[in-house]
Design an enzyme around this catalytic site. Sequence first.
Site, short mmCIF file in Angstrom:
data_model
loop_
_atom_site.label_atom_id
_atom_site.label_comp_id
_atom_site.label_asym_id
_atom_site.label_seq_id
_atom_site.Cartn_x
_atom_site.Cartn_y
_atom_site.Cartn_z
N ASN A 93 30.33 31.04 48.37
CA ASN A 93 30.16 32.48 48.18
C ASN A 93 29.01 32.67 47.18
OD1 ASN A 93 30.38 35.18 47.55
ND2 ASN A 93 32.57 35.12 47.08
N ARG A 112 30.25 33.08 52.82
CA ARG A 112 30.63 34.50 52.80
C ARG A 112 29.36 35.34 52.79
NH1 ARG A 112 32.03 38.40 48.07
NH2 ARG A 112 32.81 40.13 49.31
N HIS A 115 35.73 44.09 52.78
CA HIS A 115 36.99 43.34 52.51
C HIS A 115 37.65 42.86 53.80
CE1 HIS A 115 37.70 45.75 48.52
NE2 HIS A 115 37.09 44.61 48.25
N HIS A 144 44.26 46.60 49.99
CA HIS A 144 43.59 45.57 49.16
C HIS A 144 43.17 46.28 47.89
CE1 HIS A 144 40.80 42.04 48.47
NE2 HIS A 144 40.36 42.94 47.61
N LEU A 145 43.94 46.08 46.81
CA LEU A 145 43.68 46.81 45.56
C LEU A 145 43.26 45.83 44.49
CD1 LEU A 145 46.85 49.14 45.63
CD2 LEU A 145 44.61 49.54 46.67
N GLY A 146 41.97 45.64 44.35
CA GLY A 146 41.44 44.83 43.27
C GLY A 146 40.57 45.73 42.42
N GLY A 196 37.45 46.33 43.19
CA GLY A 196 37.08 47.12 44.38
C GLY A 196 38.35 47.27 45.20
N ARG A 219 34.31 52.63 40.53
CA ARG A 219 33.68 53.46 41.57
C ARG A 219 34.53 54.67 41.89
NH1 ARG A 219 33.40 48.63 45.73
NH2 ARG A 219 32.86 47.06 44.19
N ARG A 229 46.40 46.63 33.78
CA ARG A 229 47.41 46.29 32.76
C ARG A 229 47.29 47.23 31.57
NH1 ARG A 229 45.76 40.14 33.64
NH2 ARG A 229 43.88 41.30 34.08
N GLY A 248 44.22 41.83 42.99
CA GLY A 248 44.64 41.86 41.58
C GLY A 248 45.66 42.94 41.23
N VAL A 249 45.38 44.17 41.61
CA VAL A 249 46.31 45.27 41.29
C VAL A 249 47.49 45.25 42.26
CG1 VAL A 249 46.55 47.78 41.16
CG2 VAL A 249 44.44 46.68 40.33
N GLY A 250 47.21 45.11 43.53
CA GLY A 250 48.25 45.17 44.56
C GLY A 250 49.30 44.08 44.39
N GLU A 304 40.83 34.68 50.48
CA GLU A 304 39.63 34.85 51.31
C GLU A 304 38.97 33.52 51.64
OE1 GLU A 304 37.50 38.79 50.19
OE2 GLU A 304 38.84 38.36 48.53
P1 AMP Z 1 40.49 41.49 41.86
O1 AMP Z 1 39.25 42.31 42.11
O2 AMP Z 1 41.35 41.33 43.07
O3 AMP Z 1 40.23 40.19 41.15
O4 AMP Z 1 41.38 42.37 40.87
C1 AMP Z 1 40.98 42.59 39.53
C2 AMP Z 1 41.83 43.68 38.92
O5 AMP Z 1 43.21 43.40 39.12
C3 AMP Z 1 41.67 43.79 37.42
O6 AMP Z 1 40.63 44.67 37.09
C4 AMP Z 1 43.00 44.36 36.97
O7 AMP Z 1 42.96 45.77 37.01
C5 AMP Z 1 43.97 43.90 38.03
N1 AMP Z 1 44.87 42.83 37.59
C6 AMP Z 1 44.63 41.52 37.54
N2 AMP Z 1 45.70 40.85 37.08
C7 AMP Z 1 46.64 41.77 36.83
C8 AMP Z 1 47.98 41.73 36.33
N3 AMP Z 1 48.57 40.58 35.98
N4 AMP Z 1 48.63 42.92 36.20
C9 AMP Z 1 48.04 44.07 36.56
N5 AMP Z 1 46.78 44.18 37.04
C10 AMP Z 1 46.11 43.05 37.16
#
Ligand code: AMP
Length: 409
Positions: free
Chosen positions: A8, A102, A191, A219-221, A223, A252, A295, A341-343, A396
Amino acid sequence: MSVVLVVNSGSSSFKYQLIDMAGERVLASGLVERIGEPQGRARHTVHVHADPGEPTPAVESATSEIGRRIPDHTAGFQAMLDAFAAHGPSLEAHPPTAVGHRVVHGGARFFAATPIDDLVETGIDELSVLAPLHNPGALQGIRAARRSFADIEHVAVFDTAFHQSMPPEAYTYALDRDLAERHRIRRYGFHGTSHKFVSEAAAAHVGRPLGELRQIVFHLGNGASVTAIDGGRSIDTSMGFTPLEGLVMGTRTGDLDPAILLHLQRRAGLGVDDLDRVLNKESGLVGLAGANDMRDLVSRRAEGDERARLALDVYLHRLRSYAGAYMAQLGGVDVISFTAGVGENTPLVRAGALDRLGFAGVRVDPERNEGAPRGEIVRISSDDSDVTVLVVPTDEEIEIARQTLAACS
Ligand code: AMP
């Protein structure tokens, strides 16, 4: 034995994973970064598996950091090869059979993982107009990797490809058609690798054929996007021409009345670059509450912080709107999954996104939701829910490796 190297690449860095496809085990992973800067950095981790049948690494060891100048991606791949030679696993013992790359944007041209030749390279290059921040970096990685691994197949796996199944009514903006066509303005979606992986994992988990299921994947990260998937095919997704559209994200805006941009240009004197920065970097949860880590926001909200409360309320309001819209587009839903991450980590978000859908037979069990163990697929819907709600860890890299192997055979 089939071993795939997944790469990637960005403009000044690349991440990699060496995956043994028998059992889909990660043998090693790493990151080469600050390419072109005075002090480059490389980190290499060997994954040691306690039991050969074990899909997840039991131990991670041998992380090494190298601090010297890495002038370009080709030198970056040499640094990676040096790390394999120094720390293992031996690439002679585990020779990669293919490299999966990727690539963010495949435009309307690439609708599946595609073996790379010079023509495909040119195609990816041409699409840099649509993804100026991403495709050039991917291309640098592809060119360097094709030099370093000259004798094996290279495959491009596109973030947009999964959404090429959207029907015209879902991907067409109500813009002047000539203007839109001239500038290739339509919804592409992103995504896709994650949405595909999660929807397939969810179908396997509920033990029903993918082709029979109506699914919504959140998909809640940092992005974030949500996709409506009918029988394994994306029929609508929240990101559009760029990854800016749709859900509220870490930094965003997501959906916005486009006239706001005109107003900000006319009244606030913001230029194109200012708007780009405001919309992509200074909005979303950061814009609303000064932080994009979920968090932080959840704990601040629990302490009564009003900005955090509003940010979360806006975030959840948008999730609910899309949940309802996609149930309408699908004519109902069988499985709803949360990932990234969030999901995967925030029960409050999962509950809040679905809490008004009881009338449609969606019931989240509070204990299952709060107690969901991390890193595995968990059902969080109650036994009397008509709709199965899952938490599905996304992967991924595994999906890229699978598609790479499939495209080679
Ligand atoms: P990603 O883009 O999938 O890596 O997600 C990153 C985001 O996930 C971070 O900005 C946090 O808001 C959230 N995140 C990551 N770990 C946790 C956790 N243990 N609890 C809550 N939110 C988290």
